[in-house]
Design a protein around this motif. Structure first.
Motif, PDB file in Angstrom:
ATOM      1  N   ALA A  72       0.670  -4.529  38.548  1.00 17.07           N
ATOM      2  CA  ALA A  72       1.309  -4.658  37.237  1.00 17.07           C
ATOM      3  C   ALA A  72       0.399  -5.348  36.215  1.00 17.07           C
ATOM      4  N   LEU A  73      -0.879  -4.967  36.208  1.00 20.50           N
ATOM      5  CA  LEU A  73      -1.828  -5.482  35.220  1.00 20.50           C
ATOM      6  C   LEU A  73      -1.872  -4.541  34.022  1.00 20.50           C
ATOM      7  N   TYR A  74      -2.043  -5.094  32.831  1.00 20.41           N
ATOM      8  CA  TYR A  74      -2.165  -4.275  31.628  1.00 20.41           C
ATOM      9  C   TYR A  74      -3.573  -3.685  31.579  1.00 20.41           C
ATOM     10  N   PRO A  75      -3.701  -2.346  31.579  1.00 17.08           N
ATOM     11  CA  PRO A  75      -5.032  -1.726  31.699  1.00 17.08           C
ATOM     12  C   PRO A  75      -5.935  -1.946  30.490  1.00 17.08           C
ATOM     13  N   HIS A  76      -5.347  -2.200  29.304  1.00 15.99           N
ATOM     14  CA  HIS A  76      -6.150  -2.359  28.093  1.00 15.99           C
ATOM     15  C   HIS A  76      -6.631  -3.795  27.884  1.00 15.99           C
TER      16      HIS A  76
END
Length: 358
Positions: A85-89
């Motif tokens: 659940a990491l933000y890719p940007h």
């Protein structure tokens, strides 16, 4: 840190009851693992603690505070998910500090906490990278870093290692255990992998069909399962279960497995009664045919280096034995197997309940 207490916790989805009145205390600083097969309710129970699932009945307290109706962000828990659940940007540093920014922390304080968690998890060189540039293990450590910076009362882990390969799972298990020893934060961890459960937990809680079947220290569950389900689920390879009939020769109780008679301790069962007999593969050893308590035929053997797995046929019943790697066996060969009768477990074939020998 805080104690987590579940009192009569129930979860209903319409007319279907997924969790059946679970009572459980997780002590302050304790590492408790929920384990069980898919669909047993372990993740549902964890999500109710996190506030991501509504509680249909019962009471849930964290640190003595009733939290049934408290929003997830106000429960002082941090959750690490299976899919990171990491933000890719965002960079890894931005991902780790995201929750603190949402709480209006000052930038210098966020930077300090991010650097501190990165040092603990040994990911300092990765802070300016994005998730796509990291391996699975590195991404999972970044997700753990995001949980650490919040300094929650409770850590919640939902099958965090299931997406990793075997080598990385072992490394991350060590990392998680080291992290708990360092921080001492109350931790609830969900897995379907009983090896993870046994190696990580202070206490293991085995669930099946929304109910707690047994809980206790890992060795307690391994050495004294209270039912056939726990006996087979805890331990790898799983426990052998043989259909046997109680018989007696004079004053000696024996178990008849097909045409084989095995002496054992006295059982509180009548002659002719069927009983399920459990014996773990690691408690079986190779011996001569003349001395073997069992003389099955080898079906498959698997040399693993540290030991050899022999999967055998005993008059239609499968027996797996973990043998010394120096043992040389061949498929379709009949071999002698021995064991100490004190390592046998007995279960009622009707309901799987443990039967204690006299």
């Amino acid at each position: 840190m805080a104690e987590v207490r579940l009192e009569g916790i129930v979860k209903d989805y319409g007319s279907f009851r997924a969790i059946h009145g679970v009572d459980l205390d997780v002590g302050d600083g304790e590492f408790v693992v929920f384990v069980g097969p898919s669909g047993c309710g372990k993740s549902t129970l964890l999500r109710m603690i996190a506030g991501l699932e509504e509680i249909s009945g019962g009471r849930l307290t964290i640190g003595g505070r009733l939290v049934n109706e408290v929003e997830p962000r106000d429960r002082d828990v941090a959750m690490v998910f299976q899919d990171y659940a990491l933000y890719p940007h965002m960079t890894i540093a931005e991902n780790i500090g995201f929750g603190l920014r949402m709480r209006d922390w000052k930038k210098r304080d966020i930077d300090r906490k991010v650097q501190e968690s990165a040092r603990i998890l040994q990911i300092e060189p990765l802070l300016e990278r994005r998730p796509a540039q990291l391996s699975g293990g590195q991404r999972q450590r970044a997700a753990m870093g995001r949980a650490i910076v919040r300094e929650p009362s409770v850590f919640l882990f939902d099958e965090p290692l299931s997406n990793l390969d075997a080598k990385l799972r072992v490394e991350m298990r060590t990392q998680i255990k080291r992290l708990h020893a360092m921080l001492g934060t109350t931790t609830v961890y969900v897995t379907h992998d009983q090896t993870e459960a046994l190696t990580l937990a202070d206490r293991v809680v085995v669930l099946d069909q929304g109910r707690v079947v047994q809980q206790g220290h890992p060795l307690e569950l391994y050495e004294r399962p209270n039912c056939r389900f726990v006996g087979e689920f805890i331990g790898s390879p799983q426990m052998n279960i043989l259909d046997a009939i109680v018989d007696r020769t004079g004053s000696q109780t024996v178990l008849r497995v097909g045409s084989t008679s095995v002496p054992t301790a006295d059982l509180p069962l009548r002659t002719g009664t069927h009983v399920d007999v459990g014996i773990r593969p690691e408690h079986i050893y190779w011996t001569s045919l003349d001395d073997g308590l069992l003389t099955p035929m080898v079906d498959v053997y698997e040399p693993l280096g540290s030991d050899t797995m022999a999967i055998c046929d005993l008059e239609g019943q499968e027996v797996t034995a973990r043998l010394d790697p120096k043992v040389r066996i061949r498929p379709k060969e009949r071999i002698g197997l021995g064991f100490d009768a004190s390592n046998l477990h007995f279960f009622d074939p009707r309901d799987g309940a443990r039967i204690d020998a006299g």
